[in-house]
Scaffold this active site. Structure first.
Site, PDB file in Angstrom:
ATOM      1  N   HIS A 183      -1.321   0.381  -9.545  1.00  0.00           N
ATOM      2  CA  HIS A 183      -1.986  -0.577  -8.656  1.00  0.00           C
ATOM      3  C   HIS A 183      -2.456  -1.785  -9.465  1.00  0.00           C
ATOM      4  O   HIS A 183      -3.604  -2.237  -9.352  1.00  0.00           O
ATOM      5  CB  HIS A 183      -3.156   0.068  -7.922  1.00  0.00           C
ATOM      6  CG  HIS A 183      -3.486  -0.628  -6.630  1.00  0.00           C
ATOM      7  ND1 HIS A 183      -3.945   0.022  -5.512  1.00  0.00           N
ATOM      8  CD2 HIS A 183      -3.406  -1.945  -6.277  1.00  0.00           C
ATOM      9  CE1 HIS A 183      -4.153  -0.852  -4.530  1.00  0.00           C
ATOM     10  NE2 HIS A 183      -3.835  -2.051  -4.980  1.00  0.00           N
ATOM     11  N   ARG A 240       0.849  -1.193   0.000  1.00  0.00           N
ATOM     12  CA  ARG A 240       0.000   0.000   0.000  1.00  0.00           C
ATOM     13  C   ARG A 240       0.884   1.242   0.000  1.00  0.00           C
ATOM     14  O   ARG A 240       1.974   1.246   0.580  1.00  0.00           O
ATOM     15  CB  ARG A 240      -0.920   0.020   1.228  1.00  0.00           C
ATOM     16  CG  ARG A 240      -2.048  -1.000   1.176  1.00  0.00           C
ATOM     17  CD  ARG A 240      -3.083  -0.648   0.120  1.00  0.00           C
ATOM     18  NE  ARG A 240      -4.226  -1.531   0.111  1.00  0.00           N
ATOM     19  CZ  ARG A 240      -4.330  -2.632  -0.642  1.00  0.00           C
ATOM     20  NH1 ARG A 240      -3.324  -2.978  -1.435  1.00  0.00           N
ATOM     21  NH2 ARG A 240      -5.431  -3.365  -0.613  1.00  0.00           N
TER      22      ARG A 240
END
Length: 310
Positions: A273, A225
């Protein structure tokens, strides 16, 4: 009773088809067309869904997150109290992350950024050959993803180390735990890989302090993350040359603002991502299994432990 499905518009139909392929009897409603809120017994959602909205459904008995990470569920106000939440631990997700980690380890190990720069400048120069057995890989987070990612690296001959919160014994891998263990592993990591869950304890863990402990010329790979990395600290380490390069798949916020320095930094490789993307046909059987378990009041698969943060 019905299942509420809420994800990106581009994948909504694929998710619906995958769930119906496993159980054609399911009644699936595509958010925001939920119909009567009292009909909804389960919600299968991704990061964009507002947790407060789920409080509209009085008979909700299960929430499924469409991925391995659940930090988006922890943001206030969080899921409705008392409703169990399951995350996905899917073979395809795990495989993809392992591929992405291997891709970027090899990218840095085999000096690909240097050779691409030489190609751009029309320079013909053979660089010194790297020695795989001397390139030490440290993996922060040695659960499902980290353990799998270590396998191909070890097969190729890279020395692999792993760090976890608590002591763990993994055959063929030198393991570390706790703050002192992280510092010790970082000091020996020529390539540091972050695959941690994002919690209050791990937010900002890749900071100036940790980066300073890396050997000079080390590399960073973050597929976890964006909140794990203190961007200003990483950019400073890249600018100084202490960190030779970074491969980043995750950012905070996402999408990354157009004026962010990562976009144009010569030592940063970015993906949007996309390191590990949930494939509905692979994940659907697990979702249906958990729905059946919830209906029968049986233990759920991959239940989120909110006290631990994942």
């Amino acid at each position: 009773m019905a299942v509420l499905l809420s994800t990106k518009a581009t994948t909504m139909q694929a998710w619906r088809d995958a769930l119906l392929a496993v159980d054609p009897s399911l009644e699936i409603r595509l958010f925001p067309d939920a119909g009567d809120p009292a009909d909804i017994e389960a919600a299968v959602v991704w990061t964009s869904h507002d947790m407060a909205e789920l409080r509209r459904y009085p008979k909700l008995r299960l929430i499924v997150s469409m991925g391995a990470g659940v930090d988006h569920l922890l943001r206030p106000p969080g899921p409705p109290p008392g409703i169990p939440v399951a995350r996905l631990v899917d073979r395809m997700l795990t495989t993809q992350m392992g591929e992405w980690v291997l891709l970027n380890v090899l990218r840095f190990h085999r000096q690909d950024p240097d050779y691409r720069a030489q190609q751009r400048d029309k320079v013909w120069l053979e660089l010194d050959a790297p020695v795989t057995a001397q390139r030490r890989i440290g993996i922060m987070g040695f659960g499902e993803l980290g353990t799998h990612a270590a396998g191909p690296l070890r097969t190729l001959g890279f020395p692999v180390m792993g760090w976890t919160r608590r002591p763990r014994d993994v055959p063929g891998v030198e393991t570390f735990h706790g703050e002192d263990g992280l510092h010790a592993m970082a000091a020996r990591s020529d390539i540091l890989v972050c695959l941690l869950p994002l919690t209050s304890a791990t937010r900002g863990i890749v900071s100036a302090s940790l980066l300073a402990r890396l050997p000079g010329g080390a590399f960073l790979i973050n597929g976890a993350r964006g909140g794990h990395v203190v961007d200003a600290d990483l950019l400073a380490a890249l600018d100084s040359g202490h960190v030779a390069g970074a491969a980043l798949d995750v950012f905070e916020p996402e999408p990354l603002p157009a004026d962010h320095r990562y976009w144009s930094h010569p030592k940063v490789v970015m993906t949007p991502h996309a390191a590990s993307i949930t494939i509905p046909s692979s994940a659907a059987p697990q979702v249906v299994e958990n729905l059946q378990r919830a209906r029968a009041s049986r233990p759920l698969l991959n239940l989120v432990d909110f006290s631990a943060g994942y």
